[in-house]
Design a protein around this motif. Structure first.
Motif, PDB file in Angstrom:
ATOM      1  N   LEU A  29       1.029  -1.101   0.030  1.00 15.12           N
ATOM      2  CA  LEU A  29       0.056   0.217   0.312  1.00 15.12           C
ATOM      3  C   LEU A  29       0.947   1.361  -0.120  1.00 15.12           C
ATOM      4  CD1 LEU A  29      -2.843  -1.189   2.652  1.00 15.12           C
ATOM      5  CD2 LEU A  29      -3.161  -0.630   0.260  1.00 15.12           C
ATOM      6  N   ALA A  30       1.998   1.339   0.754  1.00 13.94           N
ATOM      7  CA  ALA A  30       2.680   2.375   0.914  1.00 13.94           C
ATOM      8  C   ALA A  30       3.510   2.653  -0.427  1.00 13.94           C
ATOM      9  CB  ALA A  30       3.547   2.348   2.126  1.00 13.94           C
ATOM     10  N   PHE A  31       4.498   1.737  -0.641  1.00 11.59           N
ATOM     11  CA  PHE A  31       5.224   1.823  -1.909  1.00 11.59           C
ATOM     12  C   PHE A  31       5.116   1.433  -3.131  1.00 11.59           C
ATOM     13  CE2 PHE A  31       7.611   1.173   2.310  1.00 11.59           C
ATOM     14  CZ  PHE A  31       8.366   2.463   2.491  1.00 11.59           C
ATOM     15  N   ASN A  32       3.950   0.465  -3.245  1.00 17.82           N
ATOM     16  CA  ASN A  32       3.529   0.201  -4.642  1.00 17.82           C
ATOM     17  C   ASN A  32       2.242   0.857  -5.027  1.00 17.82           C
ATOM     18  OD1 ASN A  32       5.709  -1.520  -4.844  1.00 17.82           O
ATOM     19  ND2 ASN A  32       4.307  -3.482  -4.176  1.00 17.82           N
ATOM     20  N   ASP A  33       1.531   1.364  -4.145  1.00 17.56           N
ATOM     21  CA  ASP A  33       0.034   1.900  -4.477  1.00 17.56           C
ATOM     22  C   ASP A  33       0.140   3.258  -4.153  1.00 17.56           C
ATOM     23  OD1 ASP A  33      -0.684  -0.665  -5.196  1.00 17.56           O
ATOM     24  OD2 ASP A  33      -1.851  -0.987  -3.478  1.00 17.56           O
ATOM     25  N   ASN A  34       1.306   3.639  -3.128  1.00 13.93           N
ATOM     26  CA  ASN A  34       1.391   5.090  -2.944  1.00 13.93           C
ATOM     27  C   ASN A  34       0.205   5.619  -2.075  1.00 13.93           C
ATOM     28  OD1 ASN A  34       3.912   5.671  -4.244  1.00 13.93           O
ATOM     29  ND2 ASN A  34       2.938   6.098  -5.998  1.00 13.93           N
ATOM     30  N   ARG A  35      -0.125   4.963  -1.276  1.00 13.42           N
ATOM     31  CA  ARG A  35      -1.340   4.992  -0.418  1.00 13.42           C
ATOM     32  C   ARG A  35      -0.960   4.903   1.086  1.00 13.42           C
ATOM     33  NH1 ARG A  35      -5.703   0.615  -1.903  1.00 13.42           N
ATOM     34  NH2 ARG A  35      -6.962   1.640  -0.433  1.00 13.42           N
TER      35      ARG A  35
END
Length: 310
Positions: free
Chosen positions: A275-281
């Motif tokens: 979520l943090a590093f692949n989806d930028n969420r």
């Protein structure tokens, strides 16, 4: 005969008591001063990121641009988004392999090693059992990926003993992938639990076993009446460490499957990373991380009370 003290003596006593109190306060402050560098590091690198994660969890933010306040939307998504919810359920499933199986095997192994303690075979067995603890989880994940491959050691062994029909690419199988990852956790945790329980057995008074044998107790009865009660604290430590490892697992899963195939081995640690590093969420990732932290506390706190020595 009555004893009296002069005013001068009373003043000296009061002055001595006051000096003792001042020295005691100075020693207390000295202790805090020694701990201050460690507390500063903990506050900057541990406590501050936790507070920042809680703050980010209320925003929709990609980590670069402007953030948008969303309130509890990210927390709602943790329990309504199928991928995030399944990752939490997978973490609880891994407790069976990270905690229950290692603790059961460790209790049996420690009891057997107690009987051969001091012999050369006992020393070799303890060394072999502890070897997985010096291997990083990431390295274990890579090694077991090779072992679980189609031509890996596991499938070669199954074919050698006539069970070739069971051979499969274990980490790519939708049915068995999570279980296969769980057995990596079993391999990593069993040695640590065994060493802790062996240390605990060494503290149990040998006369208790002798008394049990005189009363006609067999090995199983001795285990239930003497060994288990004597290992209450050590079992509590093992359960605490392994449950946290199961709920917060990341390196083993990420290096072996990255949550695949599909989302069959997705766990909260890997989901937070994606979520943090692949989806930028970052907001959604922070909310899931906060929920995971609360779950760990909610699970560990009752266990600590359960295993606390009475």
């Amino acid at each position: 005969m009555h004893l009296t003290t002069s005013p001068g003596t009373s003043r000296k006593t009061v002055a001595t008591a006051a000096r003792s109190r001042r020295r005691l306060r100075a020693r207390r402050w000295a202790g805090w001063l020694f701990a201050l560098p460690a507390l500063a590091f903990y506050g900057v690198f541990n406590f501050r990121p936790v507070l920042m994660s809680i703050q980010y969890s209320f925003y929709d933010w990609d980590g670069v641009g402007a953030s948008t306040w969303v309130g509890l939307k990210n927390y709602t998504a943790v329990f309504t988004d199928s991928e995030q919810l399944s990752s939490l359920l997978h973490a609880f499933y891994l407790i069976v392999f990270f905690t229950v199986l290692p603790l059961t095997l460790a209790l049996i192994t420690a009891s057997v090693l107690r009987e051969i303690q001091g012999r050369f075979t006992g020393a070799v067995a303890r060394t072999l059992l502890f070897l997985p603890q010096i291997i990083p989880g990431a390295a274990a994940g890579v090694a077991w990926t090779w072992m679980y491959s189609d031509n890996g050691v596991v499938n070669q062994f199954l074919r050698a003993v006539g069970l070739g029909s069971l051979a499969r690419p274990w980490l790519g199988d939708f049915t068995w992938a999570l279980t296969a990852v769980g057995f990596i956790g079993t391999w990593l945790s069993t040695g640590l639990c065994t060493m802790l329980l062996l240390a605990g057995i060494g503290k149990i008074d040998g006369s208790l076993y002798e008394a049990a044998r005189i009363d006609g107790a067999g090995p199983i009865r001795q285990f239930r009446a003497v060994t288990l009660p004597g290992l209450r604290n050590e079992i509590g430590v093992c359960v605490t460490i392994t449950v946290i490892a199961a709920l917060a697992s990341f390196d083993v899963v990420y290096l072996s499957t990255q949550g695949g195939p599909g989302t069959q081995t997705m766990v909260p640690g890997v989901a937070v990373y994606n979520l943090a590093f692949n989806d930028n969420r970052l907001g959604a990732a922070s909310a899931l991380a906060v929920v995971l932290t609360l779950i760990v506390i909610a699970v560990i706190a009752p266990l600590q009370r359960l295993f606390r020595e009475k």
